[in-house]
Design a protein around this motif. Structure first.
Motif, PDB file in Angstrom:
ATOM      1  N   LEU A  79     -23.044 -26.806  77.783  1.00 62.42           N
ATOM      2  CA  LEU A  79     -23.663 -25.648  77.129  1.00 62.42           C
ATOM      3  C   LEU A  79     -25.168 -25.830  76.988  1.00 62.42           C
ATOM      4  O   LEU A  79     -25.903 -24.852  76.888  1.00 62.42           O
ATOM      5  CB  LEU A  79     -23.039 -25.396  75.753  1.00 62.42           C
ATOM      6  CG  LEU A  79     -21.716 -24.656  75.776  1.00 62.42           C
ATOM      7  CD1 LEU A  79     -21.188 -24.488  74.369  1.00 62.42           C
ATOM      8  CD2 LEU A  79     -21.843 -23.324  76.463  1.00 62.42           C
ATOM      9  N   ALA A 125     -20.410 -19.601  77.313  1.00 63.51           N
ATOM     10  CA  ALA A 125     -20.214 -20.129  75.963  1.00 63.51           C
ATOM     11  C   ALA A 125     -18.944 -19.571  75.338  1.00 63.51           C
ATOM     12  O   ALA A 125     -18.193 -20.285  74.670  1.00 63.51           O
ATOM     13  CB  ALA A 125     -21.422 -19.802  75.091  1.00 63.51           C
ATOM     14  N   SER A 184     -24.614 -16.699  80.695  1.00 68.28           N
ATOM     15  CA  SER A 184     -24.585 -17.857  79.798  1.00 68.28           C
ATOM     16  C   SER A 184     -23.794 -17.555  78.530  1.00 68.28           C
ATOM     17  O   SER A 184     -23.096 -18.416  78.012  1.00 68.28           O
ATOM     18  CB  SER A 184     -26.001 -18.306  79.463  1.00 68.28           C
ATOM     19  OG  SER A 184     -26.682 -17.306  78.750  1.00 68.28           O
ATOM     20  N   THR A 217     -27.714 -23.023  77.986  1.00 66.02           N
ATOM     21  CA  THR A 217     -28.774 -22.550  77.098  1.00 66.02           C
ATOM     22  C   THR A 217     -30.124 -22.561  77.790  1.00 66.02           C
ATOM     23  O   THR A 217     -30.946 -21.679  77.547  1.00 66.02           O
ATOM     24  CB  THR A 217     -28.893 -23.423  75.839  1.00 66.02           C
ATOM     25  OG1 THR A 217     -27.745 -24.195  75.660  1.00 66.02           O
ATOM     26  CG2 THR A 217     -29.058 -22.602  74.635  1.00 66.02           C
ATOM     27  N   PHE A 220     -19.132 -30.618  75.193  1.00 66.57           N
ATOM     28  CA  PHE A 220     -19.842 -29.346  75.199  1.00 66.57           C
ATOM     29  C   PHE A 220     -21.289 -29.475  75.664  1.00 66.57           C
ATOM     30  O   PHE A 220     -22.063 -28.528  75.553  1.00 66.57           O
ATOM     31  CB  PHE A 220     -19.778 -28.694  73.811  1.00 66.57           C
ATOM     32  CG  PHE A 220     -18.560 -27.860  73.623  1.00 66.57           C
ATOM     33  CD1 PHE A 220     -18.601 -26.494  73.768  1.00 66.57           C
ATOM     34  CD2 PHE A 220     -17.342 -28.441  73.335  1.00 66.57           C
ATOM     35  CE1 PHE A 220     -17.476 -25.721  73.612  1.00 66.57           C
ATOM     36  CE2 PHE A 220     -16.206 -27.688  73.184  1.00 66.57           C
ATOM     37  CZ  PHE A 220     -16.263 -26.320  73.322  1.00 66.57           C
TER      38      PHE A 220
END
Length: 136
Positions: A49, A67, A63, A53, A46
């Motif tokens: 991510l 996610a 974004s 972010t 992950f």
């Protein structure tokens, strides 16, 4: 790390109370190994991510959708059939459960680990590039 330890402790205590006849040191070792491997590999898979972010400052909706998409793949990874093993080992988010929970053997473990590692590397490099391009 403290969260990993807490989850492992609660799982071990719960299995001690729910299944006292089957509880042994082997169960403790299995739970610790499985949860540690699962948590570490999930974290690495992950890492993209992190990039999302950093981009969230300018692109909130894309974004958030990224996610949400990663989370949907995370939920679907526990329902893998044997026919889907080659494809599942290529997808890093499904490869995490193949390697840590199902503990598949053969080339699928190596393919899954490479997939997870490449995704982690991509996530870190992309996040660093996005941070470098920002006007702080």
């Amino acid at each position: 790390m403290a969260l990993f330890a807490y989850i492992e402790l609660v799982t071990i205590l719960g299995s001690r109370f729910l299944y006292p006849a089957q509880f042994s040191t082997g169960v403790i070792k299995l739970v610790i190994a499985m949860f540690t491997k699962f948590g570490t590999l999930s974290f690495v898979s992950f890492l993209p991510l992190l990039w999302v972010t950093v981009l969230q400052r300018k692109l909130f909706y894309p974004s958030a959708l990224a996610a949400l998409g990663f989370s949907a793949i995370l939920l679907g990874r526990f329902n893998i059939s044997t026919e889907m093993l080659p494809l599942a080992s290529l997808m890093p988010w499904t490869a995490v459960s193949l390697v840590s929970v199902y503990q598949v053997e053969g080339p699928y473990t190596a393919i899954g680990m490479v997939s997870i590692a490449l995704t982690g590397i991509f996530g870190v490099q992309s996040a660093l590039r996005a941070i470098d391009k920002q006007d702080l």
